[in-house]
Design a protein around this motif. Structure first.
Motif, short mmCIF file in Angstrom:
data_model
loop_
_atom_site.label_atom_id
_atom_site.label_comp_id
_atom_site.label_asym_id
_atom_site.label_seq_id
_atom_site.Cartn_x
_atom_site.Cartn_y
_atom_site.Cartn_z
N THR A 193 10.31 -0.20 -6.98
CA THR A 193 8.89 -0.50 -7.10
C THR A 193 8.40 -0.07 -8.47
N ALA A 198 11.39 3.73 -3.86
CA ALA A 198 10.84 4.07 -2.55
C ALA A 198 11.98 4.14 -1.54
N GLY A 210 6.93 5.28 -3.79
CA GLY A 210 7.89 5.20 -4.87
C GLY A 210 7.78 6.39 -5.79
#
Length: 298
Positions: A193, A198, A210
């Protein structure tokens, strides 16, 4: 001295991933040109201009592109596999050697705009529909050791999972570019991300925010072989299930387009001008297949 990182500090990498995510959330269905590649009988074929996925069956490399599946010949030139020139956005090879893919049909081929999940048991020569035709375009696919299929539905920003590739469960909404499933634990899933990697430990039903290194593509080939590559092509090796990342090298050829890891020593990275293989854990690379330079749309 090798440095270890546990928090993202590079704003340019995050900005580059944000751009890549924005591009990934739009349809990618324009056709390629008709120069450069060749068919098995020596005729002309569309040259692959952008790579979406990589996989091995046996010791043969297969490359999912904007213009179908290719494999390198003895000289490293791309050889088209089968007759379908579909835009295979998502691609993975299962432990049994089956190909799973998603994306969009080739221009003029008919059918729905989204392929859903399609499968091949003969190394991409022929394909059959499995599920979700006309409903979903998975931009990332991975499988767990218990055969669970995970797919990232980019249009809806949703992770989905299926025990058989036919019936699907909606897991969680998130904004990601790539996913990787732990080879040891089918319920552990990582997602790249714009705020870092994440992590989910419940099969993608929930994800921690994340954090850590901002990476574009992830691949977890064995319990001790988790790698990621950032938007600039810098390769990192993950430890602690992705909690920490050690810089290894920079992949040749510019910005990355795909990553697949076989084991702790062998991995493949696709960049702007081809597919590169490393047999020493990412320290050095050799080009296995050349491709035509293309823009950065995923």
């Amino acid at each position: 001295m090798t440095k270890h990182f546990s928090r993202p500090t590079a704003a340019p990498a995050a900005a580059a991933l944000t751009l890549a995510l924005a591009l990934a959330l739009t349809a990618c269905s324009s056709s390629g040109d008709s120069s450069g590649g060749r068919t098995p009988d020596g005729g002309a074929a569309a040259a692959p201009s952008h790579i979406h996925g990589l996989g091995l069956r046996g010791d043969s490399l297969y490359v999912a592109t904007h213009q179908g599946i290719y494999t390198p010949d003895a000289d490293g030139s791309p050889m088209p596999v089968g007759d379908r020139r579909d835009d295979f956005m998502g691609f993975t090879v299962t432990a049994d050697g089956d190909f799973l893919a998603s994306g969009h049909p080739a221009p003029g081929s008919g059918g729905p705009a989204d392929l859903g999940l399609v499968a091949s048991t003969d190394s991409g020569r022929t394909w059959r529909e499995k599920s979700l035709a006309g409903k979903v375009d998975f931009h990332a696919l991975d499988t767990a050791r218990d055969s669970t299929v995970y797919g990232y539905d980019s249009a809806n920003g949703l992770l989905r999972a299926s025990a058989d590739g036919i019936t699907w469960d909606d897991r969680t909404a998130l904004r990601a570019l790539d996913i990787a499933v732990s080879p040891a634990d089918p319920g552990t899933v990582l997602a790249s991300t714009e705020s870092g990697v994440a992590r989910s430990t419940d099969g993608g039903r929930t994800f921690a925010p994340g954090a850590g290194r901002v990476l574009a593509y992830l691949s977890w080939g064995a319990h001790d072989a988790l790698f990621g590559v950032d938007p600039d092509g810098v390769l990192f090796r993950g430890t602690g299930g992705g909690a920490d990342w050690t810089r290894v090298s920079t992949a040749p050829g510019g910005a990355p387009q795909a990553l697949t890891v076989v084991d702790a020593r062998r991995l493949f990275v696709a960049t702007g001008d081809g597919v590169y293989e490393s047999r020493d854990g990412g320290r050095t690379f050799e080009r296995r297949m050349a491709v035509k330079a293309a823009g950065g749309d995923h």
